[in-house]
Design a protein around this motif. Structure first.
Motif, PDB file in Angstrom:
ATOM      1  N   GLY A 107       0.793  -1.226   0.000  1.00 24.81           N
ATOM      2  CA  GLY A 107       0.000   0.000   0.000  1.00 24.81           C
ATOM      3  C   GLY A 107       0.815   1.260   0.000  1.00 24.81           C
ATOM      4  O   GLY A 107       0.275   2.354  -0.217  1.00 24.81           O
ATOM      5  N   ALA A 108       2.130   1.159   0.211  1.00 25.22           N
ATOM      6  CA  ALA A 108       2.956   2.364   0.342  1.00 25.22           C
ATOM      7  C   ALA A 108       2.911   3.227  -0.913  1.00 25.22           C
ATOM      8  O   ALA A 108       2.715   4.443  -0.836  1.00 25.22           O
ATOM      9  CB  ALA A 108       4.397   1.974   0.670  1.00 25.22           C
ATOM     10  N   THR A 110       0.715   3.096  -3.436  1.00 26.81           N
ATOM     11  CA  THR A 110      -0.663   3.543  -3.679  1.00 26.81           C
ATOM     12  C   THR A 110      -0.996   4.760  -2.825  1.00 26.81           C
ATOM     13  O   THR A 110      -1.579   5.741  -3.308  1.00 26.81           O
ATOM     14  CB  THR A 110      -1.655   2.406  -3.370  1.00 26.81           C
ATOM     15  N   GLU A 111      -0.628   4.709  -1.561  1.00 23.90           N
ATOM     16  CA  GLU A 111      -0.927   5.813  -0.651  1.00 23.90           C
ATOM     17  C   GLU A 111      -0.197   7.089  -1.083  1.00 23.90           C
ATOM     18  O   GLU A 111      -0.775   8.186  -1.062  1.00 23.90           O
ATOM     19  CB  GLU A 111      -0.534   5.424   0.775  1.00 23.90           C
ATOM     20  N   LEU A 112       1.071   6.944  -1.486  1.00 24.30           N
ATOM     21  CA  LEU A 112       1.795   8.123  -1.949  1.00 24.30           C
ATOM     22  C   LEU A 112       1.161   8.679  -3.222  1.00 24.30           C
ATOM     23  O   LEU A 112       1.037   9.897  -3.381  1.00 24.30           O
ATOM     24  CB  LEU A 112       3.263   7.796  -2.207  1.00 24.30           C
ATOM     25  N   THR A 113       0.742   7.797  -4.124  1.00 26.46           N
ATOM     26  CA  THR A 113       0.101   8.243  -5.360  1.00 26.46           C
ATOM     27  C   THR A 113      -1.095   9.124  -5.049  1.00 26.46           C
ATOM     28  O   THR A 113      -1.257  10.214  -5.625  1.00 26.46           O
ATOM     29  CB  THR A 113      -0.349   7.036  -6.205  1.00 26.46           C
ATOM     30  N   TRP A 114      -1.921   8.696  -4.122  1.00 29.49           N
ATOM     31  CA  TRP A 114      -3.104   9.499  -3.793  1.00 29.49           C
ATOM     32  C   TRP A 114      -2.746  10.753  -3.007  1.00 29.49           C
ATOM     33  O   TRP A 114      -3.406  11.786  -3.132  1.00 29.49           O
ATOM     34  CB  TRP A 114      -4.161   8.647  -3.084  1.00 29.49           C
ATOM     35  N   GLY A 115      -1.670  10.682  -2.220  1.00 31.28           N
ATOM     36  CA  GLY A 115      -1.186  11.902  -1.577  1.00 31.28           C
ATOM     37  C   GLY A 115      -0.772  12.941  -2.607  1.00 31.28           C
ATOM     38  O   GLY A 115      -1.069  14.135  -2.475  1.00 31.28           O
ATOM     39  N   ASP A 160      -5.096  -1.009  -7.367  1.00 31.77           N
ATOM     40  CA  ASP A 160      -5.294  -0.356  -6.061  1.00 31.77           C
ATOM     41  C   ASP A 160      -5.649   1.117  -6.242  1.00 31.77           C
ATOM     42  O   ASP A 160      -6.553   1.649  -5.595  1.00 31.77           O
ATOM     43  CB  ASP A 160      -4.021  -0.460  -5.214  1.00 31.77           C
ATOM     44  N   ILE A 164      -9.433   3.201  -5.392  1.00 29.67           N
ATOM     45  CA  ILE A 164      -9.607   4.418  -4.600  1.00 29.67           C
ATOM     46  C   ILE A 164     -10.248   5.506  -5.450  1.00 29.67           C
ATOM     47  O   ILE A 164     -11.083   6.281  -4.966  1.00 29.67           O
ATOM     48  CB  ILE A 164      -8.255   4.862  -4.020  1.00 29.67           C
ATOM     49  N   THR A 290       8.922   3.594   3.342  1.00 28.20           N
ATOM     50  CA  THR A 290       8.242   3.635   4.628  1.00 28.20           C
ATOM     51  C   THR A 290       8.962   2.693   5.589  1.00 28.20           C
ATOM     52  O   THR A 290       9.669   1.767   5.161  1.00 28.20           O
ATOM     53  CB  THR A 290       6.768   3.200   4.523  1.00 28.20           C
TER      54      THR A 290
END
Length: 318
Positions: A107-108, A110-115, A160, A164, A290
């Motif tokens: 998820g690291a 993916t989370e950065l992409t959305w950030g 992923d 979102i 991360t």
């Protein structure tokens, strides 16, 4: 034997994993700086028998491998090892191992992409900088709901990111060279032709693997097709897109902006044109960076190194 943990710019490797099992068998050093050229890398690494990289921060072309006569084992953290010349390693008797994908840090990216998407859409870094100067509101943001998200590459990461996007209420479409309508439908999105995706998407996010077939697949034509208010996100590989064409489009305000985590040269040079554009969000290749992901990498790397020291290498790719 002498071992070097390479590319640990922040000196976190020793704090994330207990390396004492390795240090009982060999000496262990940390290399905390990038190399500007092969000469510098060869001079620094020549004394080591075992090297452990951090992802693709230091490539190992044939020229470098040939200049490391003591090298016997190269542990590449991460699944991919395309920055290592495996033929040159085999010719020199160097064993190369990689580390598996771990759920610990899943998820690291993916989370950065959305950030990055949210930072760009709502001008967060720009407004933050001006708030610190005592100012108030400089831009108008973009609502994501009902906008079109174009996902380029619908593998695990792309799926992923797409999920979102759907949760945000976006119209999610996808393209990759081998994507079928059926695979797109299984991910809950629609497949579009490349040209249509770029010409109709409000946000384009890149998630292709880099290979000869995908090198600069996002070319000047694709970038030119993007809408004036469109945004491009790249947390995959710099080699996927024509960086010069992107810089030109950003400089001329032909697209609204870009958010980038990967670059043709890393670390990004201080005088690089991207640093001077106000319509880009830049992060220093943080996608995998991360605590959870790095811990998993180094735990697997320690297993690989111990197995090699015991004479039974594991996860060997060459």
């Amino acid at each position: 034997m002498k071992i070097a943990l390479m590319d640990d710019y922040l000196n976190v490797a020793r704090g994330l994993v207990d390396w004492s099992p390795v240090e009982r068998k060999a000496s262990l050093d940390v290399v905390d700086r990038p190399f500007s050229d092969i000469e510098t890398a060869a001079a620094t690494l020549a004394e080591y028998d075992i090297l452990c990289t951090l992802r693709e921060r230091t490539p190992f072309p044939a020229e470098l491998i040939r200049r490391l006569p003591k090298l016997r084992f190269l542990c590449v953290t991460g699944k991919r090892y395309d920055t290592v010349d495996l033929e040159a390693a085999r010719a020199q008797g160097v064993i190369v191992s990689n580390t598996p994908v771990s759920g610990a840090g899943a998820g690291a990216v993916t989370e950065l992409t959305w950030g990055l998407i949210l930072s760009l859409a709502r001008n967060i870094p720009f407004e933050d900088r001006h708030m610190r100067l005592g100012e108030w509101q400089h831009g108008v943001g973009t609502t994501l709901r009902h906008k079109r998200l174009g996902v380029v590459g619908l593998g695990g990461l792309g799926q992923d990111v797409a999920r979102i996007g759907l949760a945000f209420g976006m119209d999610v479409v996808a393209w990759s060279p081998n994507l079928t309508d059926e695979r797109a439908a299984q991910a809950g999105v629609r497949r579009l032709a490349k040209d249509e995706l770029f010409s109709t998407s409000d946000i384009v996010s890149l998630h292709l693997a880099l290979a000869p077939a995908t090198q600069r697949v996002i070319d000047a034509q694709a970038i030119s097709a993007m809408r004036p208010n469109a945004m491009l996100i790249n947390t995959a590989r710099a080699g996927l897109l024509d960086e010069e064409a992107l810089i030109a489009a950003l400089s001329e305000r032909r697209i609204r902006g870009a958010a980038l985590d990967v670059y043709g040269v890393e670390p990004l040079p201080p005088d690089h044109p991207l640093r001077f554009l106000d319509n880009v969000v830049l992060t220093p290749h943080l996608g995998y960076f991360t605590r959870e992901m790095l811990t998993a990498y180094y735990e697997f790397a320690q297993e690989n190194i111990l197995a090699f020291l015991d004479g039974a290498p594991i996860r060997v790719v060459s």
